[in-house]
Scaffold this motif. Structure first.
Motif, PDB file in Angstrom:
ATOM      1  N   MET A   1       0.830  -1.206   0.000  1.00 46.52           N
ATOM      2  CA  MET A   1       0.000   0.000   0.000  1.00 46.52           C
ATOM      3  C   MET A   1       0.869   1.262   0.000  1.00 46.52           C
ATOM      4  O   MET A   1       0.610   2.233  -0.690  1.00 46.52           O
ATOM      5  CB  MET A   1      -0.915  -0.010   1.231  1.00 46.52           C
ATOM      6  CG  MET A   1      -1.979   1.063   1.200  1.00 46.52           C
ATOM      7  SD  MET A   1      -3.233   0.736  -0.053  1.00 46.52           S
ATOM      8  CE  MET A   1      -4.332   2.102   0.220  1.00 46.52           C
ATOM      9  N   GLU A   2       1.962   1.191   0.803  1.00 52.04           N
ATOM     10  CA  GLU A   2       2.869   2.334   0.885  1.00 52.04           C
ATOM     11  C   GLU A   2       3.547   2.594  -0.453  1.00 52.04           C
ATOM     12  O   GLU A   2       3.704   3.743  -0.872  1.00 52.04           O
ATOM     13  CB  GLU A   2       3.915   2.059   1.963  1.00 52.04           C
ATOM     14  CG  GLU A   2       4.792   3.266   2.244  1.00 52.04           C
ATOM     15  CD  GLU A   2       5.795   2.996   3.351  1.00 52.04           C
ATOM     16  OE1 GLU A   2       6.773   3.760   3.426  1.00 52.04           O
ATOM     17  OE2 GLU A   2       5.611   2.032   4.116  1.00 52.04           O
ATOM     18  N   ILE A   3       3.944   1.501  -1.149  1.00 58.60           N
ATOM     19  CA  ILE A   3       4.571   1.646  -2.463  1.00 58.60           C
ATOM     20  C   ILE A   3       3.590   2.255  -3.450  1.00 58.60           C
ATOM     21  O   ILE A   3       3.942   3.124  -4.251  1.00 58.60           O
ATOM     22  CB  ILE A   3       5.068   0.277  -2.968  1.00 58.60           C
ATOM     23  CG1 ILE A   3       6.185  -0.244  -2.059  1.00 58.60           C
ATOM     24  CG2 ILE A   3       5.570   0.388  -4.403  1.00 58.60           C
ATOM     25  CD1 ILE A   3       6.646  -1.633  -2.370  1.00 58.60           C
ATOM     26  N   LYS A   4       2.339   1.778  -3.376  1.00 55.73           N
ATOM     27  CA  LYS A   4       1.305   2.285  -4.275  1.00 55.73           C
ATOM     28  C   LYS A   4       1.085   3.781  -4.066  1.00 55.73           C
ATOM     29  O   LYS A   4       0.927   4.549  -5.022  1.00 55.73           O
ATOM     30  CB  LYS A   4       0.001   1.522  -4.049  1.00 55.73           C
ATOM     31  CG  LYS A   4      -1.092   1.880  -5.018  1.00 55.73           C
ATOM     32  CD  LYS A   4      -2.334   1.042  -4.783  1.00 55.73           C
ATOM     33  CE  LYS A   4      -3.449   1.428  -5.769  1.00 55.73           C
ATOM     34  NZ  LYS A   4      -4.669   0.632  -5.527  1.00 55.73           N
ATOM     35  N   ASN A   5       1.110   4.213  -2.809  1.00 58.59           N
ATOM     36  CA  ASN A   5       0.917   5.632  -2.501  1.00 58.59           C
ATOM     37  C   ASN A   5       2.088   6.482  -3.001  1.00 58.59           C
ATOM     38  O   ASN A   5       1.925   7.651  -3.334  1.00 58.59           O
ATOM     39  CB  ASN A   5       0.748   5.823  -0.993  1.00 58.59           C
ATOM     40  CG  ASN A   5      -0.580   5.280  -0.504  1.00 58.59           C
ATOM     41  OD1 ASN A   5      -1.543   5.185  -1.277  1.00 58.59           O
ATOM     42  ND2 ASN A   5      -0.646   4.909   0.770  1.00 58.59           N
ATOM     43  N   LYS A   6       3.283   5.873  -3.047  1.00 58.36           N
ATOM     44  CA  LYS A   6       4.450   6.604  -3.537  1.00 58.36           C
ATOM     45  C   LYS A   6       4.451   6.712  -5.055  1.00 58.36           C
ATOM     46  O   LYS A   6       4.895   7.713  -5.621  1.00 58.36           O
ATOM     47  CB  LYS A   6       5.731   5.915  -3.064  1.00 58.36           C
ATOM     48  CG  LYS A   6       6.023   6.104  -1.585  1.00 58.36           C
ATOM     49  CD  LYS A   6       7.345   5.455  -1.196  1.00 58.36           C
ATOM     50  CE  LYS A   6       7.671   5.704   0.273  1.00 58.36           C
ATOM     51  NZ  LYS A   6       8.943   5.072   0.672  1.00 58.36           N
ATOM     52  N   ILE A   7       3.954   5.664  -5.708  1.00 58.97           N
ATOM     53  CA  ILE A   7       3.944   5.644  -7.174  1.00 58.97           C
ATOM     54  C   ILE A   7       2.839   6.525  -7.740  1.00 58.97           C
ATOM     55  O   ILE A   7       3.017   7.165  -8.784  1.00 58.97           O
ATOM     56  CB  ILE A   7       3.798   4.195  -7.688  1.00 58.97           C
ATOM     57  CG1 ILE A   7       5.057   3.391  -7.351  1.00 58.97           C
ATOM     58  CG2 ILE A   7       3.545   4.170  -9.194  1.00 58.97           C
ATOM     59  CD1 ILE A   7       4.983   1.939  -7.729  1.00 58.97           C
ATOM     60  N   LYS A   8       1.711   6.574  -7.045  1.00 62.74           N
ATOM     61  CA  LYS A   8       0.531   7.282  -7.572  1.00 62.74           C
ATOM     62  C   LYS A   8       0.806   8.727  -7.991  1.00 62.74           C
ATOM     63  O   LYS A   8       0.395   9.144  -9.082  1.00 62.74           O
ATOM     64  CB  LYS A   8      -0.603   7.231  -6.538  1.00 62.74           C
ATOM     65  CG  LYS A   8      -1.928   7.699  -7.101  1.00 62.74           C
ATOM     66  CD  LYS A   8      -3.044   7.506  -6.091  1.00 62.74           C
ATOM     67  CE  LYS A   8      -4.378   7.982  -6.668  1.00 62.74           C
ATOM     68  NZ  LYS A   8      -5.472   7.793  -5.697  1.00 62.74           N
ATOM     69  N   PRO A   9       1.522   9.535  -7.185  1.00 61.20           N
ATOM     70  CA  PRO A   9       1.754  10.933  -7.602  1.00 61.20           C
ATOM     71  C   PRO A   9       2.619  11.060  -8.859  1.00 61.20           C
ATOM     72  O   PRO A   9       2.473  12.025  -9.609  1.00 61.20           O
ATOM     73  CB  PRO A   9       2.462  11.543  -6.381  1.00 61.20           C
ATOM     74  CG  PRO A   9       2.158  10.650  -5.249  1.00 61.20           C
ATOM     75  CD  PRO A   9       2.044   9.280  -5.821  1.00 61.20           C
ATOM     76  N   ILE A  10       3.529  10.107  -9.059  1.00 65.97           N
ATOM     77  CA  ILE A  10       4.425  10.230 -10.219  1.00 65.97           C
ATOM     78  C   ILE A  10       3.930   9.442 -11.430  1.00 65.97           C
ATOM     79  O   ILE A  10       4.526   9.521 -12.509  1.00 65.97           O
ATOM     80  CB  ILE A  10       5.859   9.783  -9.860  1.00 65.97           C
ATOM     81  CG1 ILE A  10       5.893   8.281  -9.527  1.00 65.97           C
ATOM     82  CG2 ILE A  10       6.427  10.619  -8.744  1.00 65.97           C
ATOM     83  CD1 ILE A  10       7.299   7.718  -9.419  1.00 65.97           C
ATOM     84  N   LEU A  11       2.842   8.673 -11.254  1.00 62.98           N
ATOM     85  CA  LEU A  11       2.339   7.843 -12.351  1.00 62.98           C
ATOM     86  C   LEU A  11       2.001   8.647 -13.608  1.00 62.98           C
ATOM     87  O   LEU A  11       2.395   8.247 -14.714  1.00 62.98           O
ATOM     88  CB  LEU A  11       1.118   7.039 -11.881  1.00 62.98           C
ATOM     89  CG  LEU A  11       0.547   6.049 -12.905  1.00 62.98           C
ATOM     90  CD1 LEU A  11       1.588   5.008 -13.288  1.00 62.98           C
ATOM     91  CD2 LEU A  11      -0.709   5.383 -12.350  1.00 62.98           C
ATOM     92  N   PRO A  12       1.282   9.801 -13.502  1.00 59.88           N
ATOM     93  CA  PRO A  12       0.995  10.577 -14.725  1.00 59.88           C
ATOM     94  C   PRO A  12       2.268  11.007 -15.470  1.00 59.88           C
ATOM     95  O   PRO A  12       2.302  11.027 -16.699  1.00 59.88           O
ATOM     96  CB  PRO A  12       0.231  11.794 -14.207  1.00 59.88           C
ATOM     97  CG  PRO A  12      -0.324  11.372 -12.906  1.00 59.88           C
ATOM     98  CD  PRO A  12       0.678  10.422 -12.321  1.00 59.88           C
ATOM     99  N   HIS A  13       3.323  11.318 -14.697  1.00 59.25           N
ATOM    100  CA  HIS A  13       4.570  11.765 -15.323  1.00 59.25           C
ATOM    101  C   HIS A  13       5.279  10.614 -16.038  1.00 59.25           C
ATOM    102  O   HIS A  13       5.848  10.798 -17.122  1.00 59.25           O
ATOM    103  CB  HIS A  13       5.484  12.383 -14.275  1.00 59.25           C
ATOM    104  CG  HIS A  13       4.815  13.433 -13.433  1.00 59.25           C
ATOM    105  ND1 HIS A  13       4.014  14.423 -13.960  1.00 59.25           N
ATOM    106  CD2 HIS A  13       4.801  13.628 -12.076  1.00 59.25           C
ATOM    107  CE1 HIS A  13       3.555  15.196 -13.004  1.00 59.25           C
ATOM    108  NE2 HIS A  13       4.009  14.724 -11.849  1.00 59.25           N
ATOM    109  N   LEU A  14       5.225   9.436 -15.440  1.00 63.94           N
ATOM    110  CA  LEU A  14       5.797   8.256 -16.090  1.00 63.94           C
ATOM    111  C   LEU A  14       5.038   7.933 -17.372  1.00 63.94           C
ATOM    112  O   LEU A  14       5.644   7.592 -18.398  1.00 63.94           O
ATOM    113  CB  LEU A  14       5.755   7.059 -15.138  1.00 63.94           C
ATOM    114  CG  LEU A  14       6.637   7.157 -13.887  1.00 63.94           C
ATOM    115  CD1 LEU A  14       6.398   5.949 -12.985  1.00 63.94           C
ATOM    116  CD2 LEU A  14       8.105   7.253 -14.263  1.00 63.94           C
ATOM    117  N   ILE A  15       3.725   8.057 -17.289  1.00 61.79           N
ATOM    118  CA  ILE A  15       2.897   7.819 -18.482  1.00 61.79           C
ATOM    119  C   ILE A  15       3.213   8.856 -19.555  1.00 61.79           C
ATOM    120  O   ILE A  15       3.288   8.537 -20.749  1.00 61.79           O
ATOM    121  CB  ILE A  15       1.401   7.849 -18.111  1.00 61.79           C
ATOM    122  CG1 ILE A  15       1.063   6.629 -17.230  1.00 61.79           C
ATOM    123  CG2 ILE A  15       0.525   7.859 -19.367  1.00 61.79           C
ATOM    124  CD1 ILE A  15      -0.339   6.650 -16.667  1.00 61.79           C
ATOM    125  N   ALA A  16       3.421  10.111 -19.127  1.00 59.61           N
ATOM    126  CA  ALA A  16       3.743  11.180 -20.081  1.00 59.61           C
ATOM    127  C   ALA A  16       5.040  10.872 -20.815  1.00 59.61           C
ATOM    128  O   ALA A  16       5.113  10.974 -22.046  1.00 59.61           O
ATOM    129  CB  ALA A  16       3.843  12.519 -19.355  1.00 59.61           C
TER     130      ALA A  16
END
Length: 820
Positions: A1-16
């Motif tokens: 869950m902690e990893i998921k919370n860390k990835i979520k904010p940067i996910l749009p940028h990775l997708i970009a």
């Protein structure tokens, strides 16, 4: 869950990032097949840098000079590496995908970062980044091989974003980011684009100051501005070696001041006004921003289904088909229009209505200024103002390039409008009002063009007025069709985007869907237009391109001669993009910044002689006749430049100049003249084997009025490297030696038996020196102080930036550890 919370904010940028990579490779998919883009300027760069690269590979050091183009010039604006500049490693990492994929990727990524700084939603920022990266101008310059220009444009957006962030958010973080990106921008080595970016920033700064005055925050503005001086100093320091050497050479180039005086001569530094404004946008050509084929598009022929081709075929003139182009505007030729996209232009107009505050005003002001400057000779009173009084503006040609400012500002303001629409900061009533006005302006104009295409003009270029009526009718018909079809096309995209926004504000479309559809439409609009100018058929396998560099019959003949003789290719010699400079030491070539004196020698001496020869060559019935005509044509300028071979037909043996004087020779008579006008006036009539024309500036080095030469006294070139020339001679008494090498005092040193000796300019452009009696060795070496000192400053500045970043992150980590 902690990893998921860390990835979520940067996910749009990775997708970009992933999206930009996919789009870049999808457009340039031939690179996945091992193909490369064949572009004129890329080919020219390879030709011009051949001697430099060969020397670099062989010795591991930089020659800094090449004799393969225009009889010799510094390598700074051709190919030079600056070891002190460490930012190049970051640049290489960012350009990991190579050209042209890397520039499209970086253009989108840079604009994405800018939009994030301006608080645009990441998903909407992706759409905005696609609109900027797919702007048609990028693909036109890539197709021409203007790689440094494209890279500089890619870094332009995040550079401006860094300065915006410094003023509006975090001063230290913004200043560090600005330093890094500004160093990359300068490293791209396209001063013209960097200059236009600075104009854009100047306008931003003026508007920012006005608003700070209104908001009583002038002190904060001044403090931030003072802090931002540091990034500029460090970024310039990092690139100091390249900037300093380029600046130094600029004084001797066609961008410097001429030594000649007279009514038609330049009295100040900078390019000639006519040269600056040769490529000027027509005033009404500006509508290309909305309709790509408003003036026909590009200087390419019509296809074979056109009325022009049909009517020429009917009149048995189909062989002349390619002489008639789609483009009919005021520019000599063009790769294509500066099309920003119909949707993007519509959003820009919408932004002018919806956006409040400084963003609107600086983006609008910059857009208007860039358009007016692009008009060039079509608005000469305004152009004169900038050419005469705005520092540095007269150093650059092709004023149409100022439109890169508009092509940056228009999508930026357009997506700021969408930002305010989608985040709810603009009321529904304001949006509807804005949509009515924006669609009325853009849609209304497009509809008017569809109904009355004649508002675009006559559909004939200036040189087509005397064509037969049947041909003019066909040209007009084809160009009207091009205009009307593109106007319909643009109108459809405007209406579709209008419908999407209306669907969103009336809750018929979710925000995510609306953004996705707008992004899709933007890509579809620009992608189809871009393919007109740069498609897969422009890519070829490296082995195929390499065949371009196969020696011709003439080249092979010349290559059998190991001596350092020069070559003249009569095929457009001083705008020559043939491989002449790849194989030989050419007196011609292709470069936008040749030496001022060399250009004047071409205009005043070489061209008149060539004109005389070519006039007589028309009567030649054989190669022997041609050789006789050449032998009888006086060519002192070619003789002193050691021009032995003249290529008149690549498929034939070249002509041989029997009067070439070699690499160096002794002359008897120094002719000291009082000024530059007198110097050049004597070149066409003097005997370079007997006389040396010397400026009064160097009279102190001339020890006597005559230097008799015995028959067996000679000087020979015994060792050649681009940056080092070694001569040996034997003389009974003091001699006046002339060297068939270009005079460039900013780096070339002369040594006699290891001791530095004076030398001077002679015969307008060459080197000369008085040498002592006896057997001696003369060495010319090119060791410009600007390069070696510049690299030390570049290295120190690079290390300073690394220390600043390290200090910043160390302080952040220390603060974070204390808070835990």
């Amino acid at each position: 869950m902690e990893i998921k919370n860390k990835i979520k904010p940067i996910l749009p940028h990775l997708i970009a990032v992933l999206l930009f990579i996919v789009v870049s490779f999808a457009y340039f998919y031939p690179v996945l097949e091992g193909k490369v883009l064949k572009a004129n300027d890329s080919t020219v760069s390879k030709i011009n840098s051949k001697e430099i690269q060969d020397f670099r590979d062989k010795t591991g050091r930089e020659p800094l000079w090449t004799n393969s183009i225009f009889s010799g010039m510094p390598a700074y604006l051709i190919s030079t590496r600056y070891p002190g500049n460490l930012i190049k490693y970051a640049d290489a990492l960012l350009r990991i995908f190579k050209m042209p994929v890397s520039v499209l990727f970086l253009s989108m990524l840079g604009f994405y970062i800018l939009l994030l700084i301006l608080e645009v939603d990441p998903w909407l920022a992706m759409a905005g980044a696609l609109s900027y990266g797919l702007s048609s101008f990028f693909f036109q310059i890539l197709s021409a091989g203007h790689n440094t220009q494209a890279i500089a444009l890619a870094y332009m957006a995040p550079m401006i974003g860094g300065i915006y962030y410094t003023y509006r958010h975090d001063v230290l973080k913004g200043a560090l980011f600005t330093t890094f990106i500004l160093a990359l921008e300068i490293q791209a080595n396209h001063p013209q684009i960097t200059y236009y970016a600075l104009i854009c920033l100047l306008i931003f700064g003026i508007v920012e100051f006005v608003y700070s005055w209104k908001n009583r925050s002038v002190v904060k503005f001044l403090k931030t501005s003072a802090i931002l001086i540091v990034p500029f100093i460090i970024a310039i320091g990092i690139n100091f070696a390249s900037l300093y050497t380029t600046y130094e050479y600029g004084k001797y180039s066609i961008r410097g001041k001429s030594d000649l005086t007279g009514e038609n001569m330049k009295s100040t530094s900078g390019l000639d006004k006519a040269y600056i404004t040769t490529w000027s946008y027509g005033v009404d050509e500006t509508f290309n921003l909305l309709i790509p084929n408003y003036k026909g598009g590009s200087s390419r022929p019509f296809d074979r289904t056109s009325e022009t081709y049909k009517i020429l075929s009917q009149n048995n003139n189909q062989d002349y088909f390619k002489q008639f182009q789609k483009y009919w505007g005021t520019q000599p030729t063009t790769e294509g229009p500066h099309y920003v996209g119909a949707i993007v232009f519509f959003l820009f107009v919408l932004g002018l209505i919806l956006i409040k505050g400084p963003e609107k005003w600086w983006l609008l002001a910059a857009t208007i200024l860039s358009i007016m400057l692009a008009w060039g000779k079509n608005f000469m009173s305004f152009s004169n103002l900038f050419i005469d009084y705005f520092p540095g503006y007269n150093k650059f040609r092709a004023v149409t390039m100022t439109l890169v400012i508009a092509e940056f500002c228009i999508p930026l303001l357009g997506f700021l409008a969408l930002r305010d629409i989608f985040n709810g900061t603009t009321t529904k009533k304001e949006i509807i009002r804005g949509l009515k006005i924006a669609s009325g302006i853009t849609g209304g104009f497009l509809l008017l063009v569809i109904i009355l295409p004649g508002i675009a003009g006559s559909f004939l270029s200036q040189n087509e007025s005397n064509l037969p009526a049947w041909l003019k009718t066909a040209l007009i018909t084809d160009r009207k069709d091009l205009l009307r079809n593109d106007a319909v096309r643009s109108l459809v995209f405007v209406l579709l985007s209008l419908g999407i926004i209306i669907g969103f504000i009336f809750n018929k479309l979710r925000k995510e869907y609306a953004i996705f559809i707008i992004a899709l439409l933007v890509v579809l609009d620009l992608w189809m237009v871009d393919k007109r100018y740069l498609d897969a058929d422009r890519f070829e396998r490296p082995s195929t391109i390499q065949k371009t560099f196969t020696p011709s019959v003439a080249d092979a003949f010349i290559l059998r001669d190991p001596s350092q003789k020069r070559v003249l290719n009569l095929s457009n010699p001083f705008n020559d993009n043939s491989p002449t400079s790849y194989f030989h030491k050419s007196i011609g070539g292709y470069h936008g910044a040749k030496m001022e004196r060399y250009q004047e020698l071409i205009d005043s001496c070489i061209y008149p002689g060539l004109s005389m020869f070519l006039a007589g060559a028309g009567n030649a019935k054989s190669v022997e006749d041609l050789q006789t005509i050449f032998n009888n044509t006086p060519f002192p300028s070619l003789n002193m430049l050691n021009t032995k071979y003249i290529i008149y037909n690549p498929g034939a043996t070249p002509l041989i100049n029997p009067n070439t004087l070699g690499n160096a020779w002794f002359v008897e008579k120094p002719v000291v003249v009082e000024n530059a006008n007198k110097e050049i006036s004597l070149i066409n009539s003097f005997n370079p084997s007997k006389e040396a024309i010397i400026s009064n500036t160097f009279k102190d080095q001339i020890t006597k009025s005559s230097f008799p030469v015995q028959e067996n006294e000679k000087i020979e070139l015994v060792s050649y490297q681009p940056d080092e020339l070694l001569y040996k001679y034997s003389a009974r008494d003091e001699k006046l030696a002339v060297f068939s090498e270009i005079y460039y005092p900013a780096g070339w040193k002369c040594y006699i038996d290891g001791k530095e000796s004076q030398y001077f300019r002679t015969d307008w452009i060459l080197r000369g020196t008085v040498v002592p009696a006896g057997d001696h060795e003369i060495k010319f070496t090119f060791k410009p102080v600007s390069y070696y000192v510049g690299n030390k400053i570049s290295l120190a500045s690079s290390l300073l930036l690394i220390l600043l970043f390290a200090g910043y992150f160390y302080a952040k980590l220390k603060i974070k550890s204390k808070s835990v």
